[in-house]
Design an enzyme around this catalytic site. Structure first.
Site, PDB file in Angstrom:
ATOM      1  N   LYS A  88     -39.030  32.839  36.451  1.00  0.00           N
ATOM      2  CA  LYS A  88     -39.326  31.452  35.569  1.00  0.00           C
ATOM      3  C   LYS A  88     -40.274  30.521  36.497  1.00  0.00           C
ATOM      4  O   LYS A  88     -40.806  29.865  35.707  1.00  0.00           O
ATOM      5  CB  LYS A  88     -38.044  30.879  35.282  1.00  0.00           C
ATOM      6  CG  LYS A  88     -37.732  29.301  35.103  1.00  0.00           C
ATOM      7  CD  LYS A  88     -36.639  28.980  35.372  1.00  0.00           C
ATOM      8  CE  LYS A  88     -36.665  27.427  35.461  1.00  0.00           C
ATOM      9  NZ  LYS A  88     -36.918  26.783  36.540  1.00  0.00           N
ATOM     10  N   ASN A  89     -39.855  30.499  37.833  1.00  0.00           N
ATOM     11  CA  ASN A  89     -40.648  29.406  38.587  1.00  0.00           C
ATOM     12  C   ASN A  89     -41.970  30.104  38.576  1.00  0.00           C
ATOM     13  O   ASN A  89     -42.823  28.787  38.928  1.00  0.00           O
ATOM     14  CB  ASN A  89     -39.918  29.161  39.871  1.00  0.00           C
ATOM     15  CG  ASN A  89     -38.564  28.430  39.825  1.00  0.00           C
ATOM     16  OD1 ASN A  89     -38.360  27.898  38.616  1.00  0.00           O
ATOM     17  ND2 ASN A  89     -37.784  28.362  40.724  1.00  0.00           N
TER      18      ASN A  89
ATOM     19  N   ARG B  39     -38.548  19.245  35.025  1.00  0.00           N
ATOM     20  CA  ARG B  39     -39.048  19.212  36.337  1.00  0.00           C
ATOM     21  C   ARG B  39     -40.648  19.705  36.431  1.00  0.00           C
ATOM     22  O   ARG B  39     -41.409  19.063  37.002  1.00  0.00           O
ATOM     23  CB  ARG B  39     -38.301  19.870  37.181  1.00  0.00           C
ATOM     24  CG  ARG B  39     -38.616  19.896  38.694  1.00  0.00           C
ATOM     25  CD  ARG B  39     -38.438  18.495  39.138  1.00  0.00           C
ATOM     26  NE  ARG B  39     -38.763  18.343  40.671  1.00  0.00           N
ATOM     27  CZ  ARG B  39     -38.833  17.184  41.174  1.00  0.00           C
ATOM     28  NH1 ARG B  39     -38.645  15.990  40.693  1.00  0.00           N
ATOM     29  NH2 ARG B  39     -39.285  17.245  42.612  1.00  0.00           N
TER      30      ARG B  39
ATOM     31  N   CYS C 113     -33.136  19.489  36.262  1.00  0.00           N
ATOM     32  CA  CYS C 113     -31.610  19.449  36.668  1.00  0.00           C
ATOM     33  C   CYS C 113     -31.413  18.425  37.710  1.00  0.00           C
ATOM     34  O   CYS C 113     -32.175  18.028  38.396  1.00  0.00           O
ATOM     35  CB  CYS C 113     -31.461  20.842  37.338  1.00  0.00           C
ATOM     36  SG  CYS C 113     -31.402  22.253  36.289  1.00  0.00           S
TER      37      CYS C 113
ATOM     38  N   ARG D 129     -34.975  13.775  43.429  1.00  0.00           N
ATOM     39  CA  ARG D 129     -36.115  14.792  43.619  1.00  0.00           C
ATOM     40  C   ARG D 129     -37.494  14.105  43.739  1.00  0.00           C
ATOM     41  O   ARG D 129     -38.354  14.283  42.877  1.00  0.00           O
ATOM     42  CB  ARG D 129     -36.181  15.560  42.216  1.00  0.00           C
ATOM     43  CG  ARG D 129     -34.833  16.323  42.256  1.00  0.00           C
ATOM     44  CD  ARG D 129     -34.714  17.527  41.203  1.00  0.00           C
ATOM     45  NE  ARG D 129     -35.457  18.769  41.495  1.00  0.00           N
ATOM     46  CZ  ARG D 129     -35.269  19.769  40.793  1.00  0.00           C
ATOM     47  NH1 ARG D 129     -34.488  19.694  39.509  1.00  0.00           N
ATOM     48  NH2 ARG D 129     -35.983  20.863  40.951  1.00  0.00           N
ATOM     49  N   PRO D 130     -37.703  13.691  45.066  1.00  0.00           N
ATOM     50  CA  PRO D 130     -39.100  12.940  45.173  1.00  0.00           C
ATOM     51  C   PRO D 130     -40.225  13.600  44.955  1.00  0.00           C
ATOM     52  O   PRO D 130     -40.246  14.989  45.028  1.00  0.00           O
ATOM     53  CB  PRO D 130     -38.960  12.226  46.574  1.00  0.00           C
ATOM     54  CG  PRO D 130     -37.813  13.364  47.301  1.00  0.00           C
ATOM     55  CD  PRO D 130     -37.118  13.849  46.168  1.00  0.00           C
ATOM     56  N   ILE D 131     -41.470  13.212  44.627  1.00  0.00           N
ATOM     57  CA  ILE D 131     -42.644  13.910  44.633  1.00  0.00           C
ATOM     58  C   ILE D 131     -43.591  13.192  45.288  1.00  0.00           C
ATOM     59  O   ILE D 131     -44.950  13.322  45.273  1.00  0.00           O
ATOM     60  CB  ILE D 131     -43.222  13.947  42.987  1.00  0.00           C
ATOM     61  CG1 ILE D 131     -43.410  12.758  42.461  1.00  0.00           C
ATOM     62  CG2 ILE D 131     -42.145  14.898  42.278  1.00  0.00           C
ATOM     63  CD1 ILE D 131     -44.160  12.680  41.123  1.00  0.00           C
ATOM     64  N   ASP D 132     -43.249  12.532  46.592  1.00  0.00           N
ATOM     65  CA  ASP D 132     -44.155  11.853  47.306  1.00  0.00           C
ATOM     66  C   ASP D 132     -45.148  12.762  48.256  1.00  0.00           C
ATOM     67  O   ASP D 132     -46.537  12.408  48.568  1.00  0.00           O
ATOM     68  CB  ASP D 132     -43.327  11.240  48.620  1.00  0.00           C
ATOM     69  CG  ASP D 132     -42.452  12.053  49.387  1.00  0.00           C
ATOM     70  OD1 ASP D 132     -41.457  12.553  48.755  1.00  0.00           O
ATOM     71  OD2 ASP D 132     -42.442  12.178  50.380  1.00  0.00           O
ATOM     72  N   GLN D 133     -44.788  14.089  48.284  1.00  0.00           N
ATOM     73  CA  GLN D 133     -45.648  15.011  48.999  1.00  0.00           C
ATOM     74  C   GLN D 133     -46.712  15.333  48.099  1.00  0.00           C
ATOM     75  O   GLN D 133     -47.868  15.811  48.371  1.00  0.00           O
ATOM     76  CB  GLN D 133     -44.962  16.454  49.481  1.00  0.00           C
ATOM     77  CG  GLN D 133     -43.841  16.128  50.741  1.00  0.00           C
ATOM     78  CD  GLN D 133     -44.513  15.525  51.712  1.00  0.00           C
ATOM     79  OE1 GLN D 133     -45.359  15.796  52.572  1.00  0.00           O
ATOM     80  NE2 GLN D 133     -43.923  14.110  52.138  1.00  0.00           N
TER      81      GLN D 133
ATOM     82  N   ASP E  41     -31.334  28.101  45.093  1.00  0.00           N
ATOM     83  CA  ASP E  41     -31.122  28.839  43.804  1.00  0.00           C
ATOM     84  C   ASP E  41     -30.074  29.827  43.384  1.00  0.00           C
ATOM     85  O   ASP E  41     -29.693  30.239  42.342  1.00  0.00           O
ATOM     86  CB  ASP E  41     -32.569  29.087  43.068  1.00  0.00           C
ATOM     87  CG  ASP E  41     -33.142  27.808  42.657  1.00  0.00           C
ATOM     88  OD1 ASP E  41     -32.668  26.685  42.967  1.00  0.00           O
ATOM     89  OD2 ASP E  41     -34.341  27.971  42.209  1.00  0.00           O
TER      90      ASP E  41
ATOM     91  N   ILE F  80     -31.205  21.860  50.861  1.00  0.00           N
ATOM     92  CA  ILE F  80     -32.333  21.271  49.895  1.00  0.00           C
ATOM     93  C   ILE F  80     -31.955  20.161  48.910  1.00  0.00           C
ATOM     94  O   ILE F  80     -32.523  19.320  48.829  1.00  0.00           O
ATOM     95  CB  ILE F  80     -32.920  22.685  49.198  1.00  0.00           C
ATOM     96  CG1 ILE F  80     -32.950  23.889  50.031  1.00  0.00           C
ATOM     97  CG2 ILE F  80     -34.145  22.269  48.515  1.00  0.00           C
ATOM     98  CD1 ILE F  80     -34.029  23.910  50.941  1.00  0.00           C
TER      99      ILE F  80
ATOM    100  N   ARG G 222     -32.589  27.578  29.645  1.00  0.00           N
ATOM    101  CA  ARG G 222     -33.746  27.168  30.217  1.00  0.00           C
ATOM    102  C   ARG G 222     -34.434  28.089  31.160  1.00  0.00           C
ATOM    103  O   ARG G 222     -35.756  28.335  31.299  1.00  0.00           O
ATOM    104  CB  ARG G 222     -33.702  25.948  31.033  1.00  0.00           C
ATOM    105  CG  ARG G 222     -33.780  24.612  30.149  1.00  0.00           C
ATOM    106  CD  ARG G 222     -33.672  23.513  31.027  1.00  0.00           C
ATOM    107  NE  ARG G 222     -34.725  23.447  32.233  1.00  0.00           N
ATOM    108  CZ  ARG G 222     -34.509  23.377  33.339  1.00  0.00           C
ATOM    109  NH1 ARG G 222     -33.068  23.290  34.060  1.00  0.00           N
ATOM    110  NH2 ARG G 222     -35.065  23.976  34.496  1.00  0.00           N
TER     111      ARG G 222
END
Ligand code: UD1
Length: 419
Positions: free
Chosen positions: A22-23, A93, A117, A122-126, A306, A328, A398
């Site tokens: 999936k990922n 996501r 989820c 769940r930051p996206i700063d990086q 996961d 995580i 999903r």
């Protein structure tokens, strides 16, 4: 509303074939936007996130043709928009990959702030740090992310946090950039290597994916006209491995890469399960009560977050007191409240949970709080005495293909029922 009804108590026995990851799929589908041509992707998992992603690409102007349940051809020559359907991209996501892919292709991207989820912040700063380092301007407002650049120029980017999504997103944005991009301290998950292999098959020059440094030499264009097969899903494989152990079963897991499963194999053996690994398949069996363990989730090659809830089910019925440290996702223990309804004795606080092993679980109505929590509850239902009902199946659909059919083939008494 649909629910799963599971009559527990049957040890799982037989063979299960693992689907594509999936990922990897949810990164490779947007990565096709970087190709000005046609690509065919094989071994796609038949799950709702993949279908949703293909629909988003259609919305942007791609021609998406399903050749079979697991194979799609995507023609991106007529992409005419960098503005994604915001209400859709806000829902899941992995829509964040559209920022890197569209920036790379169109130098502009507008994407709804990614949902997905509820595992905590769940930051996206990086991701943003990476795009800005390459020369983009990023604006986050009104629930959307808009990124644009006159041109993207390769540079060295040090990741402050090991992030799967940011590593892939920076790869996507830099494949067509001028010069060389270095990603220092990247994530090393198998699907990062898979995305790099896909892009290289289409003409990119990415080296070192899966190691401590990734080097991307920008190329002028990706040509396409190639076929790529997605790597097997190590999380799905681990889910069935842990189901085999928890149910005291004997299962052969086919179409997996056993190298990707080393941390899970090690922990299964530590608690008293048996694993016989043979390249692309493995046999997992367990004939006695498992024992306690201490687990800490870590980026690959550590124990994956996961698989933490699925492991939690095995530990909830193991002999002794186990501890899981979740490093995580801060909200990943929501499933423990559901397991406690089934007679487990778990105390979760912050990023740690203590599992006092009980002899057995009892059926109860329970709610999937996220994708992997849903998989864990299925395992719990298979193990428990009586009839367990699981609600909120949208989370499970999903990310798992035909999950109840696969478990049914292994002897589980599991049905999907509409209420
Ligand atoms: C991906 C997986 C998800 C898995 C997770 C960790 C996909 C679609 N999802 O999620 O199933 O649970 O990896 O293996 O592949 N972080 C920051 N800033 C950032 C990005 C991340 O602080 O910009 C933090 C997160 O809060 C988290 C950690 O880094 O604590 C890891 O997150 P990341 O690897 O980015 O997870 P995702 O890519 O969202």
């Amino acid at each position: 509303m649909e629910k799963l009804v599971i009559t527990g108590g049957t040890p799982l026995k037989g063979e299960v074939v693992i689907s594509g990851a999936k990922n990897a799929a949810v990164a490779i589908i947007p990565a096709t936007l970087l190709v000005n041509g046609i690509c065919t992707i094989e071994n796609l998992p038949n799950i709702s996130d993949v279908k949703l992603y293909c629909d988003i690409l259609k919305d942007l102007g791609a021609i998406v043709t399903w050749n079979s349940e697991h194979e799609v051809t995507i023609d991106t020559r007529k992409i005419d928009s960098h503005k994604t359907p915001l209400d859709v991209t806000r829902k899941f996501r992995a829509s964040y990959y559209l920022i890197g892919a569209l920036l790379g292709r169109c130098k502009h991207a507008i994407v709804g702030s990614p949902g997905g989820c509820n595992l905590g912040a769940r930051p996206i700063d990086q991701h943003i740090k990476g795009f800005e380092a390459l020369g983009a301007t990023v604006d986050v407002s009104n629930g959307n992310i808009a990124a644009s650049a006159k041109k993207l120029v390769g540079t060295s980017i040090y990741m402050d946090v090991v992030s799967v999504g940011a590593t892939i997103n920076i790869m996507l944005a830099s494949v067509l950039a001028e010069g060389t991009t270095i990603i220092d301290n990247p994530a090393k998950e198998p699907h990062i290597v898979d995305v790099a292999n896909f892009l290289n098959t289409m003409g990119a020059d990415i080296r070192g994916a899966g190691t401590d440094i990734i080097k991307i030499n920008g190329v002028k264009e990706l040509k396409g006209n190639a076929t790529y097969s997605i790597v097997p899903d190590q999380i799905e494989a681990g889910t069935f491995m842990l189901a085999a152990v928890a149910s005291k079963g004997d299962v052969v897991i086919k179409n997996c890469i056993t190298k990707h499963l080393e941390s899970i194999i090690a922990k299964i053996v530590e608690i008293g399960g048996n694993v016989d690994a043979n390249g692309d398949h493995l046999r997992v069996w367990c004939s006695k009560r498992t024992t306690k363990a201490t687990i800490k989730t870590l980026p690959y090659p550590g124990f994956p977050t996961d698989l933490q809830p699925q492991m939690g089910v095995a530990l909830s019925i193991s002999d002794g007191t186990s501890i899981i440290n979740e490093s995580i996702w801060e909200s990943r223990f929501q499933y423990t409240a559901e397991l406690n309804k089934m007679g487990a004795k778990i105390t979760a606080q912050g990023k740690s949970a203590v599992f006092e092993g009980v002899k057995s679980l009892n059926a109860s109505p329970v709610y999937a709080t996220d994708l992997r929590a849903g998989a864990a509850l299925i395992i719990a239902g298979i193990v428990a005495k009586g009839k367990t009902e699981i609600y909120n199946l949208n989370h499970i659909d999903r990310g798992y293909e035909n999950i109840e059919e696969k478990f049914r083939k292994l002897g589980a008494k599991i049905e999907r029922v509409s209420e």
